[in-house]
Motif scaffolding. Sequence first.
Motif, mmCIF file in Angstrom:
data_model
loop_
_atom_site.group_PDB
_atom_site.id
_atom_site.type_symbol
_atom_site.label_atom_id
_atom_site.label_comp_id
_atom_site.label_asym_id
_atom_site.label_seq_id
_atom_site.Cartn_x
_atom_site.Cartn_y
_atom_site.Cartn_z
ATOM 1 N N HIS A 110 12.722 -0.981 -34.159
ATOM 2 C CA HIS A 110 12.633 -2.008 -35.200
ATOM 3 C C HIS A 110 12.848 -1.430 -36.617
ATOM 4 O O HIS A 110 13.585 -2.003 -37.426
ATOM 5 C CB HIS A 110 11.237 -2.651 -35.098
ATOM 6 C CG HIS A 110 10.962 -3.700 -36.100
ATOM 7 N ND1 HIS A 110 11.324 -5.015 -35.923
ATOM 8 C CD2 HIS A 110 10.363 -3.645 -37.313
ATOM 9 C CE1 HIS A 110 10.957 -5.715 -36.974
ATOM 10 N NE2 HIS A 110 10.368 -4.916 -37.849
ATOM 11 N N HIS A 114 15.792 -2.128 -39.494
ATOM 12 C CA HIS A 114 15.649 -2.486 -40.923
ATOM 13 C C HIS A 114 16.481 -1.512 -41.774
ATOM 14 O O HIS A 114 17.207 -1.933 -42.675
ATOM 15 C CB HIS A 114 14.186 -2.373 -41.370
ATOM 16 C CG HIS A 114 13.349 -3.594 -41.116
ATOM 17 N ND1 HIS A 114 13.654 -4.834 -41.627
ATOM 18 C CD2 HIS A 114 12.179 -3.758 -40.439
ATOM 19 C CE1 HIS A 114 12.723 -5.701 -41.267
ATOM 20 N NE2 HIS A 114 11.815 -5.072 -40.541
ATOM 21 N N THR A 134 7.889 -3.039 -45.446
ATOM 22 C CA THR A 134 7.591 -4.151 -44.527
ATOM 23 C C THR A 134 6.082 -4.433 -44.535
ATOM 24 O O THR A 134 5.331 -3.868 -45.314
ATOM 25 C CB THR A 134 8.035 -3.816 -43.082
ATOM 26 O OG1 THR A 134 7.131 -2.864 -42.529
ATOM 27 C CG2 THR A 134 9.448 -3.282 -43.023
ATOM 28 N N GLY A 135 5.679 -5.315 -43.616
ATOM 29 C CA GLY A 135 4.264 -5.647 -43.519
ATOM 30 C C GLY A 135 3.458 -4.514 -42.901
ATOM 31 O O GLY A 135 2.260 -4.383 -43.152
ATOM 32 N N GLY A 161 3.769 -4.601 -47.835
ATOM 33 C CA GLY A 161 3.732 -6.021 -47.446
ATOM 34 C C GLY A 161 2.301 -6.447 -47.140
ATOM 35 O O GLY A 161 1.851 -7.528 -47.552
ATOM 36 N N ASP A 165 -0.044 -9.267 -48.846
ATOM 37 C CA ASP A 165 -0.744 -10.297 -48.064
ATOM 38 C C ASP A 165 -2.245 -10.297 -48.358
ATOM 39 O O ASP A 165 -2.869 -11.355 -48.468
ATOM 40 C CB ASP A 165 -0.482 -10.093 -46.562
ATOM 41 C CG ASP A 165 0.993 -10.256 -46.226
ATOM 42 O OD1 ASP A 165 1.723 -10.877 -47.027
ATOM 43 O OD2 ASP A 165 1.428 -9.734 -45.172
ATOM 44 N N PRO A 176 2.260 -15.828 -45.495
ATOM 45 C CA PRO A 176 2.108 -14.482 -46.047
ATOM 46 C C PRO A 176 2.097 -14.488 -47.583
ATOM 47 O O PRO A 176 2.797 -15.277 -48.215
ATOM 48 C CB PRO A 176 3.341 -13.745 -45.514
ATOM 49 C CG PRO A 176 4.359 -14.806 -45.273
ATOM 50 C CD PRO A 176 3.604 -16.069 -44.944
ATOM 51 N N GLY A 177 1.292 -13.592 -48.128
ATOM 52 C CA GLY A 177 1.061 -13.590 -49.572
ATOM 53 C C GLY A 177 2.272 -13.190 -50.405
ATOM 54 O O GLY A 177 2.398 -13.605 -51.557
ATOM 55 N N GLY A 178 3.166 -12.364 -49.829
ATOM 56 C CA GLY A 178 4.293 -11.829 -50.611
ATOM 57 C C GLY A 178 5.078 -12.889 -51.382
ATOM 58 O O GLY A 178 5.120 -12.863 -52.620
ATOM 59 N N PRO A 179 5.676 -13.856 -50.663
ATOM 60 C CA PRO A 179 6.473 -14.866 -51.370
ATOM 61 C C PRO A 179 5.629 -15.713 -52.328
ATOM 62 O O PRO A 179 6.116 -16.141 -53.373
ATOM 63 C CB PRO A 179 7.033 -15.739 -50.244
ATOM 64 C CG PRO A 179 6.715 -15.065 -48.971
ATOM 65 C CD PRO A 179 5.751 -13.970 -49.193
ATOM 66 N N GLU A 182 5.021 -13.785 -55.529
ATOM 67 C CA GLU A 182 6.258 -13.774 -56.329
ATOM 68 C C GLU A 182 6.404 -15.079 -57.119
ATOM 69 O O GLU A 182 6.739 -15.065 -58.304
ATOM 70 C CB GLU A 182 7.478 -13.555 -55.418
ATOM 71 C CG GLU A 182 8.742 -13.475 -56.250
ATOM 72 C CD GLU A 182 10.013 -13.181 -55.453
ATOM 73 O OE1 GLU A 182 9.972 -13.147 -54.221
ATOM 74 O OE2 GLU A 182 11.049 -12.988 -56.111
ATOM 75 N N GLY A 270 13.511 -4.496 -45.450
ATOM 76 C CA GLY A 270 12.235 -5.011 -44.955
ATOM 77 C C GLY A 270 11.814 -6.236 -45.742
ATOM 78 O O GLY A 270 12.422 -6.572 -46.772
ATOM 79 N N VAL A 272 9.650 -7.088 -47.929
ATOM 80 C CA VAL A 272 9.402 -7.064 -49.377
ATOM 81 C C VAL A 272 10.716 -7.015 -50.169
ATOM 82 O O VAL A 272 10.738 -7.324 -51.358
ATOM 83 C CB VAL A 272 8.442 -5.895 -49.750
ATOM 84 C CG1 VAL A 272 8.098 -5.899 -51.231
ATOM 85 C CG2 VAL A 272 7.154 -5.955 -48.930
ATOM 86 N N ASN A 274 12.864 -9.091 -50.100
ATOM 87 C CA ASN A 274 13.113 -10.467 -50.553
ATOM 88 C C ASN A 274 12.699 -10.652 -52.011
ATOM 89 O O ASN A 274 13.123 -11.613 -52.654
ATOM 90 C CB ASN A 274 12.258 -11.459 -49.737
ATOM 91 C CG ASN A 274 12.802 -11.715 -48.358
ATOM 92 O OD1 ASN A 274 13.809 -12.371 -48.198
ATOM 93 N ND2 ASN A 274 12.131 -11.172 -47.348
ATOM 94 N N ASN A 275 11.822 -9.779 -52.505
ATOM 95 C CA ASN A 275 11.207 -9.988 -53.821
ATOM 96 C C ASN A 275 12.209 -9.725 -54.952
ATOM 97 O O ASN A 275 12.629 -8.597 -55.189
ATOM 98 C CB ASN A 275 9.984 -9.073 -53.955
ATOM 99 C CG ASN A 275 9.173 -9.404 -55.181
ATOM 100 O OD1 ASN A 275 9.648 -9.231 -56.299
ATOM 101 N ND2 ASN A 275 7.962 -9.867 -54.981
ATOM 102 N N ASP A 303 11.892 -10.037 -40.618
ATOM 103 C CA ASP A 303 12.173 -9.724 -39.215
ATOM 104 C C ASP A 303 13.187 -10.706 -38.610
ATOM 105 O O ASP A 303 13.075 -11.919 -38.798
ATOM 106 C CB ASP A 303 10.869 -9.735 -38.419
ATOM 107 C CG ASP A 303 10.048 -8.499 -38.741
ATOM 108 O OD1 ASP A 303 10.566 -7.602 -39.427
ATOM 109 O OD2 ASP A 303 8.886 -8.436 -38.301
#
Length: 334
Positions: A110, A114, A134-135, A161, A165, A176-179, A182, A270, A272, A274-275, A303
């Motif tokens: 996995h 990534h 990642t998380g 990640g 979270d 999840p807290g990440g998005p 942001e 991964g 994060v 996305n941020n 993922d």
Amino acid sequence: MLVFAVETSCDETSVCIMDKDKNIYSHIIFSQEIHKRYGGVVPELASRAHLEILQKITKKVFEESGKKISDIDIFSATCGPGLIGPLLIGSTFTKSLAIGSNKPFVPINHIESHILSPTFNNEIRYPNICLLLTGGHTEIYLLESKKKITLLGETVDDALGETFDKVGKLLNLKYPGGPEIEKKAINGNEVAYDLPTPLLNENNLNFSFSGLKTAVSQIVKKNDLSNDFIANLSASFQFCVSKILLEKTKKAIKKFEDKSKKINSLSVVGGVSNNKYIAKKLIDFFKDKNIEILFPVKNMMSDNAAMIAWNCINKNLNHSKDIYFKVDPRLTIK
Ligand code: KG4
Ligand code: ZN
């Protein structure tokens, strides 16, 4: 060569059909909602949800792609690292399809998937530094080619990640807290709170985020969770995180420069990745330094099974005994 790939290492159930020329015939990512009410992934519930959904989305990818099981040349699935139950479900399901079709099964790592995800949409100029965020993992790698991947440093406690979270949970935000962080941070003041940056000045490429999370929790205890407070603390947290990532990346690049090895690109992979705030900080810093910044395509950041298929396509395939490959929650990159 047509590849069928399955990803079930955590709380996303994903299936993809891709050929060696990068044509994606179908790709479905199902994010399990059940964990939201617990504020984190519950492994047993993740296993059950994978069992429930995997067969349905497999049926759907075959419908969408217009392909039949007999068209598939290679079956591949994530075999680690990740949660043991979810890994067993995805890999056993995929192995069964491979056995039933009399085709090879290829076990896939996995984390390696990534790391290789930006090679799908970019020509990477090596050597490359890769930030894996990642998380479950926060690591920094040197890539000299797709096959020569060396770990340079990693978190000594929480993953980034996971920290997003946990901070999200402290601020009463959705999982999840990440998005969520942001989004809240957009209206916040990034210098409202001075948060700690552990290991920043130490001469290594390791990370530590548990102290940062504790500092956030102490500030939360002394304040009401007003909109302004959440926005300011979210912004300060992201500011602090991007400072840590930037400093460690600069350190990694310098380490090789000192040995006369010029790093040509930086990739960020991964969940994060996305941020957009973190991405902008890195892009702004490196834009005039002749270091290209690379990201995976959007649906290969969190993922997904497309990165599993793509990693499989890039392998020197020697699948004679791979059907017996045992999943490993702590699988490392060889
Ligand atoms: O790579 P990933 O999908 O799964 C693992 O392999 O762990 O990463 C999931 C992590 C979660 O902790 C999530 O909060 C974080 O990625 N994440 C973000 C953002 N989107 C997802 N963190 C910060 N900002 C985001 N926009
Ligand atoms: Zn992942």
